[in-house]
Design a protein around this motif. Structure first.
Motif, PDB file in Angstrom:
ATOM      1  N   MET A   1       0.810  -1.252  -0.020  1.00 39.24           N
ATOM      2  CA  MET A   1      -0.014  -0.108   0.043  1.00 39.24           C
ATOM      3  C   MET A   1       0.780   1.148   0.026  1.00 39.24           C
ATOM      4  O   MET A   1       0.601   2.014  -0.937  1.00 39.24           O
ATOM      5  CB  MET A   1      -0.793  -0.015   1.237  1.00 39.24           C
ATOM      6  N   PHE A   2       1.782   1.356   0.802  1.00 42.63           N
ATOM      7  CA  PHE A   2       2.714   2.487   1.017  1.00 42.63           C
ATOM      8  C   PHE A   2       4.057   2.306   0.338  1.00 42.63           C
ATOM      9  O   PHE A   2       4.596   3.571   0.190  1.00 42.63           O
ATOM     10  CB  PHE A   2       2.887   2.700   2.611  1.00 42.63           C
ATOM     11  N   GLY A   3       4.436   1.358  -0.301  1.00 45.50           N
ATOM     12  CA  GLY A   3       5.711   1.469  -1.034  1.00 45.50           C
ATOM     13  C   GLY A   3       5.577   2.259  -2.233  1.00 45.50           C
ATOM     14  O   GLY A   3       4.498   2.948  -2.531  1.00 45.50           O
ATOM     15  N   ARG A   4       6.983   2.625  -2.694  1.00 50.07           N
ATOM     16  CA  ARG A   4       7.072   3.536  -3.684  1.00 50.07           C
ATOM     17  C   ARG A   4       5.951   3.128  -4.945  1.00 50.07           C
ATOM     18  O   ARG A   4       5.524   4.190  -5.555  1.00 50.07           O
ATOM     19  CB  ARG A   4       8.532   3.523  -4.222  1.00 50.07           C
TER      20      ARG A   4
ATOM     21  N   ASN B   1       0.552   5.105  -4.169  1.00 49.83           N
ATOM     22  CA  ASN B   1       1.338   5.968  -4.969  1.00 49.83           C
ATOM     23  C   ASN B   1       0.414   5.802  -6.603  1.00 49.83           C
ATOM     24  O   ASN B   1       0.590   6.862  -7.356  1.00 49.83           O
ATOM     25  CB  ASN B   1       2.648   5.660  -5.205  1.00 49.83           C
ATOM     26  N   GLN B   2       0.176   4.464  -6.790  1.00 51.93           N
ATOM     27  CA  GLN B   2      -0.301   4.616  -8.204  1.00 51.93           C
ATOM     28  C   GLN B   2      -1.690   5.267  -8.273  1.00 51.93           C
ATOM     29  O   GLN B   2      -1.773   6.089  -9.174  1.00 51.93           O
ATOM     30  CB  GLN B   2      -0.870   2.806  -8.275  1.00 51.93           C
TER      31      GLN B   2
ATOM     32  N   MET C   1       7.397   5.199   2.707  1.00 53.07           N
ATOM     33  CA  MET C   1       8.154   4.383   3.721  1.00 53.07           C
ATOM     34  C   MET C   1       9.580   4.935   4.083  1.00 53.07           C
ATOM     35  O   MET C   1       9.747   4.605   5.330  1.00 53.07           O
ATOM     36  CB  MET C   1       8.456   2.877   2.686  1.00 53.07           C
ATOM     37  N   GLU C   2      10.244   5.581   3.319  1.00 51.43           N
ATOM     38  CA  GLU C   2      11.346   6.469   3.541  1.00 51.43           C
ATOM     39  C   GLU C   2      11.099   7.502   4.510  1.00 51.43           C
ATOM     40  O   GLU C   2      12.326   7.878   5.155  1.00 51.43           O
ATOM     41  CB  GLU C   2      12.302   6.770   2.312  1.00 51.43           C
ATOM     42  N   TRP C   3      10.208   8.067   4.172  1.00 51.13           N
ATOM     43  CA  TRP C   3       9.707   9.339   4.817  1.00 51.13           C
ATOM     44  C   TRP C   3       9.612   9.180   6.447  1.00 51.13           C
ATOM     45  O   TRP C   3      10.308   9.862   7.175  1.00 51.13           O
ATOM     46  CB  TRP C   3       8.381   9.802   4.012  1.00 51.13           C
ATOM     47  N   ASN C   4       8.873   8.325   6.606  1.00 52.97           N
ATOM     48  CA  ASN C   4       8.426   8.012   8.077  1.00 52.97           C
ATOM     49  C   ASN C   4       8.168   6.565   8.428  1.00 52.97           C
ATOM     50  O   ASN C   4       6.865   6.210   8.421  1.00 52.97           O
ATOM     51  CB  ASN C   4       7.612   8.726   8.674  1.00 52.97           C
ATOM     52  N   PRO C   5       9.311   5.600   8.518  1.00 57.16           N
ATOM     53  CA  PRO C   5       8.802   4.225   8.567  1.00 57.16           C
ATOM     54  C   PRO C   5       8.318   4.008   9.934  1.00 57.16           C
ATOM     55  O   PRO C   5       7.488   3.072   9.939  1.00 57.16           O
ATOM     56  CB  PRO C   5      10.173   3.474   8.574  1.00 57.16           C
ATOM     57  N   LEU C   6       8.544   4.623  10.810  1.00 58.21           N
ATOM     58  CA  LEU C   6       7.991   4.459  12.246  1.00 58.21           C
ATOM     59  C   LEU C   6       6.565   4.607  12.162  1.00 58.21           C
ATOM     60  O   LEU C   6       5.760   3.967  12.611  1.00 58.21           O
ATOM     61  CB  LEU C   6       8.644   5.239  13.147  1.00 58.21           C
ATOM     62  N   ALA C   7       6.066   5.731  11.560  1.00 57.99           N
ATOM     63  CA  ALA C   7       4.528   5.802  11.492  1.00 57.99           C
ATOM     64  C   ALA C   7       3.910   4.939  10.711  1.00 57.99           C
ATOM     65  O   ALA C   7       2.832   4.281  11.083  1.00 57.99           O
ATOM     66  CB  ALA C   7       4.367   7.300  10.711  1.00 57.99           C
TER      67      ALA C   7
ATOM     68  N   PRO D   1      -4.643  -2.166   3.224  1.00 58.42           N
ATOM     69  CA  PRO D   1      -3.712  -3.218   3.233  1.00 58.42           C
ATOM     70  C   PRO D   1      -3.848  -4.591   2.525  1.00 58.42           C
ATOM     71  O   PRO D   1      -3.133  -5.083   1.752  1.00 58.42           O
ATOM     72  CB  PRO D   1      -3.061  -3.211   4.490  1.00 58.42           C
ATOM     73  N   LEU D   2      -4.955  -5.093   2.969  1.00 58.57           N
ATOM     74  CA  LEU D   2      -5.181  -6.349   2.513  1.00 58.57           C
ATOM     75  C   LEU D   2      -5.638  -6.157   1.077  1.00 58.57           C
ATOM     76  O   LEU D   2      -5.086  -6.994   0.041  1.00 58.57           O
ATOM     77  CB  LEU D   2      -6.372  -6.874   3.283  1.00 58.57           C
ATOM     78  N   ALA D   3      -6.574  -5.086   0.507  1.00 59.08           N
ATOM     79  CA  ALA D   3      -6.801  -5.009  -0.804  1.00 59.08           C
ATOM     80  C   ALA D   3      -5.716  -4.756  -1.772  1.00 59.08           C
ATOM     81  O   ALA D   3      -5.326  -5.180  -2.740  1.00 59.08           O
ATOM     82  CB  ALA D   3      -7.952  -3.704  -0.921  1.00 59.08           C
TER      83      ALA D   3
END
Lengths: 349, 637
Positions: free
Chosen positions: B194-197, B202-203, B216-222, B392-394
């Protein structure tokens, strides 16, 4: 068939016998074919007694014998007892016939009968002919109770144990079922131990009964003996309406003993020599306005109309007193008396 | 003459075998209890014990040097290292604490936060000087943030589920147990999809001509914290709804009739009954996220390492003593937390069943009500929940059939090709699927009888049962990684027995042991409530009718708790299918990898096949969840 003996049975809960005592030296003999009742208030140990007989609990001390055989260490499934619980405990995942036939998985039906025949016979015995396919939750309370009875009887046990089997039913149903249970019991002649907290029920159905209190047996006897000659103050007060008094012995006057209560002198049947305190009881029905002995002035507090009779609660010298009259008293003040022979002396311990 | 002879012998044999059977039946319960205790001792207590021993033994002599090294290293315990190094210098520590507190500044200013709009807003600024948290501190920090997020996301759901009637409410309510059967690694890959590049988010942004944004790179903790909320918000919602539904509507009405406004009655009557449930949910969430592993491993990696991830890394680098020391410290902490949780839970166990359940109002009776502020807020929350829970599941499913350029089956084709042409040292999809199913079935065969026996013993043993219960529930407080190390060192490497014998369990057997030990508490949790509500007179009736204790169990108790056993079995199967933490340790370098392990191995190289493998895992897990739902499974005690 079977007689049952409990010899000085004690039961203590908790570790190392230091905990609370549930039974103390219970000594009872139930004769072959007898309908025997254990009666007492809740917590008196009657159900614990029944459970030690069935083998669900082991006595801490003493022995339980079936026909003289010591039962210690014999698990419930090898005691040949039939048990009916207050909750009936019908197996909810089995239909009526499967419930009744369950015990026949472990014991052959008596007299070479087939299982199906035995189940049908038992259902007929409890007036549930043809109901074998029903599920327990389709039955009324009274029907469930009878299925539980049929199930307990199916393997032809030596002993039938009934733990308050009626207490979840309404009053009318209870009476008709009570008659049915006693009829079946006497037809089969099976030794039966019945547990109830209802003293009127106990008096009505038992051959003999034991009154229990605080884990001890207070008195064993036939219903008439228990009612007319209570052995202890507890029995006198627990069984039926009663007036119990205590006073100082003042001496002998011919065939009567004189006892003083708050300055009033009462004549009683002769007391044993040397006693200086005496307890006695007088049934409400023995107190009448016509009697010319032992006249007591009573202040009426409430009257309960019971149909044939009227129960009057009042006070004499500040003590509670119960009368049984034929009609509601017209005045708040009345005087009743009783014949010395109608008083029953309670053994002081 | 030989015929009667033979039948004679036959009868004797039959009698003897009937005797043996009766002997077995009479002792069946004792025997199965002994077997269960044996399995627990070997598969649970021995491994955990080995880890503890490893942490205090150096070259055959007992030492606390490992603990000392960890506790005085700021890398692990942050600023507390000074305190552990010199515990008696209380004054100095207090002074530095005061200094730190003094450096906290709170300032209020008027600012215009919206660019281009001069809207003055009083701005409260809180400045906290940086503090070195260390590995343990960071683990607790992320667990605390995850707990706050889970409660924030779970409470509105509880409010809606408890107070409004709408189509699908019951389904939604039962869906709140879903997280317990979802494999962590799969959820992690879902968030990645879902959140990957190249993820779905992003699509979507790309279609609008925006992005891509590197979330993901921006704030992985979040992202990790949202993933933890995905897991634990339903748990918070579930326990809160249960408490809310048990509030007696009559008690609220009584408060109203005594003069309280609706708001006041809510505050005085409802809230005090909800708070314990919310705290329970929060405590559990903290415990779970403190021991988090696959999500952090897959989404954060070592730069976000929690204690669990760091232990795993130590094991991979063969630094067993250090791993064991950390494992012991982590286990002690989680045991303390679990103990606090159990104490707290039992202290407020008097939660009454509602005499009259509160009534629910229709959620959207008409258009007018649907546009009221409260309903609009609920719709807004629903959208957020949709993104967090369904997203995420979708994305996982969508991501498995798309790449940057559109719909494709390339990822599945890769899996198929790898299966057909891959070398034996590579991770083959079918081997993973086969292993997963095999281990799942084997886990069932071990965990179900164990769980049932523990249930029977605890429910029927009275006070002694609580001790058994506590001992048997230890797996819930020991993390999968710690347990995996224990199994690795205790069983896979083997322990020496007196007389030159060696006790060793390897490969699939060790993995099944790990899964069974992780899974049987769920069987127990499903069976015990049913078993404890059975009328004891049922068993006693059966006994009086001639049944042995074992027969009474077989004929009466088990059929009546069958639904709990099936539900527990489905849970056990799902736990086995999704188990990652122990498996990844035990399967390293062997052919016993499972689907979750395969997902993680693919994820390291190419995301597409990992997402496709994750989707396969989702399908298998969903199937077992359907079974759980059908038979009315439950997680609550």
């Amino acid at each position: 068939m079977t007689d049952l003996r409990l010899e000085d049975v004690s039961k203590v809960y908790g570790a190392d016998g230091t905990g609370t005592s549930a039974l103390e030296d219970v000594d009872i003999t139930v004769r072959d074919g007898e309908f025997f009742t254990l009666v007492g208030p809740s917590g008196c140990g009657k159900t614990t007694t029944l459970r030690t007989i069935a083998g669900f609990e082991a006595p801490t001390d003493g022995a339980i014998r079936f026909d003289g055989r010591e039962m210690a260490g014999v698990p419930p499934e090898r005691r040949d007892v039939g048990v009916v619980f207050q909750s009936y405990a019908l197996f909810p995942h089995m239909n009526v016939a499967e419930n009744v036939g369950y015990g026949l998985r472990f014991r052959e039906p008596p007299d070479g009968e087939t299982v199906d025949k035995r189940v049908a016979d038992l259902l007929k015995l409890v007036d549930l002919e043809g109901m074998g396919d029903r599920e327990p939750d389709q039955l009324s309370g009274g029907q469930r109770q009878r299925v539980a009875l049929a199930r307990a009887l199916a393997p032809a046990p030596d002993l039938l144990l009934l733990d308050e089997p009626m207490s979840a039913l309404d009053a009318q149903l209870r009476e008709s079922l009570r008659r049915q249970v006693t009829r079946i019991q006497s037809e089969l002649g099976i030794t039966t131990v019945y547990v109830t907290h209802d003293q009127a029920e106990a008096l009505a159905i038992s051959d003999r009964l034991a009154v229990m209190h605080d884990g001890r047996v207070e008195q064993v006897g036939r219903p008439q003996e228990i009612y007319r000659e209570p052995a202890t103050r507890f029995v006198a007060e627990f069984v039926g309406d009663n007036n119990v008094f205590e006073g100082d012995v003042r001496g002998r006057n011919g065939e009567y003993s004189q006892v003083a209560i708050d300055g009033e002198t009462i004549s009683l049947p002769a007391l044993p020599d040397g006693a200086d305190r005496a307890a006695f009881c007088v049934r409400p029905g023995a107190l009448s306005q016509a009697a010319d002995h032992n006249r007591l002035p009573v202040t009426v507090e409430t009257s309960e109309f019971l149909g044939e009779t009227v129960r009057v609660n009042g006070r004499w010298n500040g003590r509670r007193i119960v009368l049984q009259l034929s009609d509601v008293p017209e005045s708040d003040e009345l005087t009743v008396g009783f014949a010395p022979a109608d008083a029953h002396i309670i053994d002081q311990d | 003459m030989s015929r009667p002879n033979r039948s004679d012998r036959g009868a004797r044999l039959r009698r003897r075998s009937a005797g043996v059977r009766r002997w077995l039946e009479r002792r069946a319960l004792v025997l199965t209890t002994l077997v269960t205790a044996g399995v627990l001792a070997v598969m649970l207590y021995l491994p955990v014990g080995v880890v503890f021993v490893e942490a205090v033994i150096d070259d055959g002599t007992a030492t606390l040097a490992f603990f000392r090294a960890v506790l005085t290293d700021p890398f692990y315990v942050g600023v507390l290292a000074d305190v552990f190094a010199e515990p008696l210098a209380v004054r100095a520590h207090l002074e530095s604490l005061v200094g730190w507190l003094g450096a906290i500044s709170v300032s209020v200013s008027i600012e215009s936060p919206l660019p281009g709009v001069s809207l003055p807003i009083p701005w409260l600024a809180l400045e906290v000087p940086p503090i070195r948290k260390g590995l343990f501190g960071f683990t607790a920090y992320q667990a605390a943030l995850s707990t706050i997020a889970s409660v924030a996301l779970g409470l509105p759901a509880a409010y809606v589920l408890a107070n409004y009637e709408f189509r699908g409410r019951r389904t939604l309510r039962s869906l709140t147990i879903l997280p317990f059967v979802l494999p962590g690694i799969m959820v992690a890959v879902g968030f990645y999809a879902m959140f990957g590049r190249a993820g779905t988010l992003n699509q979507g942004l790309g279609m609008l001509g925006l992005g891509p944004i590197p979330f993901m790179e921006w704030n992985p903790l979040a992202i990790v914290i949202v993933a933890h909320a995905f897991y634990n918000a339903p748990l918070v919602a579930r326990v809160t709804v249960a408490a809310w539904e048990s509030v007696d509507a009559r008690s609220v009405e009584t408060a109203r009739s005594l003069g309280a406004s609706p708001r006041r009655a809510f505050r005085d009557v409802v809230v005090p009954q909800l708070l314990p449930a919310i705290l329970t949910g929060a405590l559990l969430t903290f415990i779970f996220t403190f021991m988090t592993f696959p999500i952090v491993l897959a989404l954060g990696g070592l730069q976000l390492a929690t204690v669990e991830v760091w232990i795993y890394d130590r094991v991979r680098r063969l630094a067993y003593s250090e791993a064991a020391t950390l494992a012991v410290l982590e286990t002690l902490l989680s045991l303390a937390l679990t103990y606090a949780y159990l104490r707290y839970e039992s202290a407020q166990s008097g939660l009454a069943r509602a005499a009259t359940a509160p009534s629910r109002t229709p959620l959207f009776p008409d258009l007018r009500t649907a546009l009221s502020p409260r309903r609009l807020a609920i719709i807004g929350y629903g959208l957020v929940a949709l993104v967090v829970f369904v997203g995420p599941l979708a994305s996982l499913v969508v991501g498995s059939v798309t790449d940057g350029n559109g719909v494709t089956l390339a990822h599945y084709a890769f899996l198929l090709e790898r299966q057909l042409e891959g070398a034996s040292y590579q991770t083959l999809p079918w081997v993973a699927i086969r292993n997963s199913l095999l281990f799942g079935v084997a886990t069932l065969a071990v965990a179900v009888p164990m769980g049932v026996v523990v249930s029977v013993v605890t429910v029927r043993a009275g006070r002694g049962g609580t001790i058994v219960d506590t001992l048997a529930m230890l797996p819930l407080a020991v993390s999968g990684v710690v347990f995996g190390i224990g199994l690795l060192q205790g069983l896979v490497f083997g322990v020496s027995l007196p007389g030159g014998w060696r006790f060793q369990v390897t490969g699939g057997v060790a993995i099944v042991a790990a899964h069974a030990v992780a899974a049987y508490p769920f069987v127990t949790r499903n069976v015990s409530p049913l078993l404890s509500t059975l009328d004891p007179a049922l068993v006693e009736s059966a006994r009086a009718l001639g049944a042995s204790r074992y027969r009474a169990l077989r004929d009466v108790e088990l059929p009546l708790v069958a639904s709990g056993i099936v539900a527990g079995a489905a849970f056990a199967f799902a736990i086995s299918i999704g188990e990652f933490s122990s498996t990844v340790i035990l399967a390293s370098g062997s052919q016993t990898y499972t689907m979750p392990v395969a997902v993680e191995r693919y994820l390291g190289r190419r995301s597409g096949p990992a997402i496709a493998m994750g989707t396969v895992l989702l399908v298998v897990t969903a199937a077992s969840f359907v079974v759980v739902d059908r038979v009315g499974g439950r997680f609550e005690r």
